[in-house]
Structure formats: C-alpha cells, structure tokens
Design a protein around this motif. Sequence first.
Motif, short mmCIF file in Angstrom:
data_model
loop_
_atom_site.label_atom_id
_atom_site.label_comp_id
_atom_site.label_asym_id
_atom_site.label_seq_id
_atom_site.Cartn_x
_atom_site.Cartn_y
_atom_site.Cartn_z
N GLU A 254 0.96 -1.27 0.06
CA GLU A 254 0.17 0.15 0.07
C GLU A 254 0.88 1.16 0.00
O GLU A 254 1.98 1.19 0.55
CB GLU A 254 -1.01 -0.02 1.26
N CYS A 255 0.49 2.25 -0.64
CA CYS A 255 1.20 3.56 -0.47
C CYS A 255 0.39 4.58 0.39
O CYS A 255 -0.58 4.27 1.23
CB CYS A 255 1.02 4.33 -1.90
N GLU A 256 0.83 5.55 0.55
CA GLU A 256 0.18 6.58 1.35
C GLU A 256 -1.40 6.80 1.33
O GLU A 256 -2.03 7.19 2.29
CB GLU A 256 0.89 8.05 1.47
N LEU A 261 -3.57 -2.30 -3.17
CA LEU A 261 -2.15 -2.64 -2.92
C LEU A 261 -1.54 -2.53 -4.39
O LEU A 261 -1.95 -3.09 -5.62
CB LEU A 261 -1.99 -4.20 -2.73
N HIS A 262 -0.42 -1.86 -4.48
CA HIS A 262 0.58 -1.56 -5.82
C HIS A 262 1.40 -2.74 -6.05
O HIS A 262 1.82 -3.60 -5.01
CB HIS A 262 1.43 -0.46 -5.63
N ILE A 263 1.36 -3.38 -7.20
CA ILE A 263 2.09 -4.39 -7.42
C ILE A 263 3.24 -3.94 -8.09
O ILE A 263 3.37 -3.14 -9.15
CB ILE A 263 1.41 -5.34 -8.48
N GLN A 316 -6.04 4.79 -12.15
CA GLN A 316 -4.59 5.10 -11.54
C GLN A 316 -4.79 5.61 -10.05
O GLN A 316 -5.76 6.09 -9.71
CB GLN A 316 -4.00 5.97 -12.41
N CYS A 317 -3.75 5.27 -9.38
CA CYS A 317 -3.72 5.75 -7.81
C CYS A 317 -3.49 7.25 -7.97
O CYS A 317 -2.71 7.67 -8.50
CB CYS A 317 -2.89 4.89 -7.07
N ALA A 318 -4.03 7.91 -6.81
CA ALA A 318 -3.70 9.46 -6.62
C ALA A 318 -2.31 9.59 -6.17
O ALA A 318 -2.04 10.80 -6.40
CB ALA A 318 -4.78 9.73 -5.46
N CYS A 319 -1.74 8.68 -5.80
CA CYS A 319 -0.14 8.92 -5.51
C CYS A 319 0.75 9.13 -6.62
O CYS A 319 1.85 9.57 -6.51
CB CYS A 319 0.35 7.73 -4.71
N GLY A 320 0.15 8.78 -7.87
CA GLY A 320 1.11 8.90 -8.95
C GLY A 320 1.89 7.96 -9.62
O GLY A 320 2.41 7.80 -10.54
ZN ZN Z 1 -0.61 4.83 -4.74
#
Ligand code: ZN
Length: 438
Positions: A254-256, A261-263, A316-320
């Motif tokens: 997981e990111c912030e 879960l990012h692979i 896409q995830c907001a974290c970039g």
């Molecule tokens: Zn993310």
Amino acid sequence: MVIRIDPKLERLSRDELTKIQGDRLRVLVNRAWKHIPFYRRIWKERGFSPEEIRTVEDIVKIPFVTKRDILESIERFPPFGDYQGDFPSIRIQASTGSTGKPKPIFHTRNDWENIASLWARRLYAQGMRPNDIVQIAFAYTLFIVGFTSTEGAMKLGALVIPTGSGAVTSSERQIQIAHDWGTTVMGCTGSYMLHLAEVAKKMGFDPRRDFKIRISFHTAEPLTPQMRKDIEEIWGCKAYNNYGSVETGAPTYECEEQDGLHISEDAYIFEIVDPETGKPLPEGKEGELVVTTLFKEAAPFIRYRIGDITSFIPGQCACGRTYRRMNAIRGRVDDMIKVKGVAIYPTDLEPSIAKYEVFGREYLITLWKEGHREFIKVSVEYVGPEQERDEYRKRLALDLRATLGLHCEVETLPSDTIKTILKTEQRIKYKRILDLRK
Ligand code: ZN
C-alpha cells in the motif's frame, strides 16, 4: 537483474513497463528452461517451449504451475524438489502451507538483495525514512517476513530493533522496549499490534500518548478494514497492509493513499483468472491470483496459481505511481464455501460483525444439511447487556442477509467460548468453518 529503489521506476508509463516485463519474462523463461529441471520437465509434458515468448502478452501460453506440482516435485526429488535450479543458493526459507509439509524455497544472494530492495520500496511508500526506529516483531523463522523486512528497513537506513515475535520477546518486553527506546515504526501482524495495545494498557500505558509509533506495517495475515481502523485509533498511527508470501518475496504494497495494493510490476507479473476455467478475467472481476516472479534466480515461480482470491483495481492511484493495484486478498480458493449455490469466504462476514461493539472478534460458521436443504449458522460472542441480546442477534442476521445474500441463523455465545471451540473441534477443516454437510 537488480531491483532498484527509485521512485521513478514506480512511475513508468504503461508502454515502458510492458517492454520491461516482456524482456524480463523472456530472460526468465530461457533461464528456467536451461537451469531448472522442474520447468523443463513440466513444460515439455504440457507442450510449451521458450521460443513462444516474444512479448508480455505471450505469458498466457505458459502452462500454469500449481501447489500440487511443487509438492510432487519434492516427493519425486527429495528433499528439496527439482524446482530450485542449479544456482549458488545461500539460504532456504519455507512456506508453512496448510496443505502439509513446508515447501523449501532457495534464494541466491541476488534474490535476497532484490527482496530486501522490494521491502525497502514498500516501507518508503509507507513513510519510513532513515531516522526511523523500527521494531520488528515478526517471527524470525523459516517464514520469510521477519528477515526480509529487517533487511529492507536496514537498506533504507533506518535503525532496526529485531525483537522477533512474542514467542522470543514477551509482549511486555516488546512494549517496554518500544516505550524506552522510542520505536517510531512497528512491523508485526495486525492482530499482534492489537494485542500489544491491550498489553500496553495493562502495563499502565496509554498507547496513543506514551509511544512515538507513527507507522505500523503488516503482512502475513489479512488486515481487515476494521482491524486497520482499530489499530490507527488505538495507537494514533497509520497502519499499512502488504501482501506477499515465501514463494513471491515482497510483491505488493500500500502507498500513503491506502487505496489498494500496488504491484511491483518491474519485478512481478500478476494475473487474475477464473478459478474454474483458468481463463484471464477482465479488470475488476474477482478471481484466482497467478504470480510470476520475474527477478528470481533460484526457485522462480512462473504462472503459479497461488490460491488467493482478489481483483485488480481499475484506474490510476492518486499517489502518481503507475503500478497497477489489487484489492486485499478476500480469501483462499480452498476457503471458499458454497452454500445454497452462493460462494462466500469467511472474511465476508467480518465487516457485519465488527459493526457492533457488543460482539467479539471471534466467529464460527457451521454448515449442515437436512434432507436436501442446506443451512448456515454464524456463531458470535456477545458481551452486551442481556436484555438486548435478542435484538442484536436479529440485527446481525439482517446485516448478513444484506451482505451475503443468504439467510443465516445467528447464535450468540458467552465471550471466550469460540476460541475454545476453534481449538478443540477436530472437524474444523479450515479456519472458522465447521462443515457437517458430508
Ligand atoms: Zn498509490
């Protein structure tokens, strides 16, 4: 190949990633063919040869490998099986599968370093920095997590306190150390993190006020949304989920954003297939996870049906980060139960039960048959006022009906009874399920 800890690598375009994955897959398949008798044997039997791999899309041509293939390999070629390859390996870790004997997994020096880097990537995404003091309360044993998370945190430059699990460093001592030495990051299972909070309270501490813990990272067991909420509230920290295994190393994080879960797609290819047909499923559809470890030298897993159920998260995830995401594991293919034609996993029940403070965390599912009719009963521990017992029992039954689409009988038991049943009832094949239908 070397996995680097570089935020740019987590933000490659899809084209760049596809290219990297294709190149690495080709190298992996050729290396396995040359060095690993297991793959050569199985691929020949199942009519596949390495020339068939040109791009990453060709991965579907590779035959699946299952847990049964691995166990058979160990039986035929004891004691380690023929899936380890002829590489200069430096250590064994093993999975403690529910299916019997531990499966030994060899690691070369490169494998070990790469898994450490993948752990460092995880921990960085979860906010760990070199000035952190990291207490690791995972077991240091044949299971891989304790060692590799330690290596990853060290790689980031953090200061590690390797206390190990409660079996080697008592929970009281863990708490005392965390307090006295100023632990800022805690690594352990989610349930142990909650247990430590109870111990801290008994010792007269306030988990929120008397500690500096700002991050906790978890793996090795599912971290349910309720557990995460409890941990974050009680400890005043951010709690992160990670999914991995001895076979795979440290594939997801997981990111912030805590939004799936990012692979780590430069190191792994994840596919999700229909557990019955083996056909790839469209994005968002739930199915069985199939894993390919691109970086591994000794004991790579190539199109391995790992038996966990999940789905990809579209968009896409907001974290970039551009690495695709998957949902937390919903259950194991083996844990799936079919009741009245509906497929459910024990974990499906947890959110409904956790909604009410009057119920404990433990639960048990009993299935039985009368004639051709199937019945399901959910037993929970009730700790609320006696006069409201029946009201809560009915409410839970309604909730379960809404979430599972099934009518469940609900039984409320005194606290601490279910733990005893789970321990003593021999017929409970999988966790929390007593199936009396056969
Ligand atoms: Zn993310």
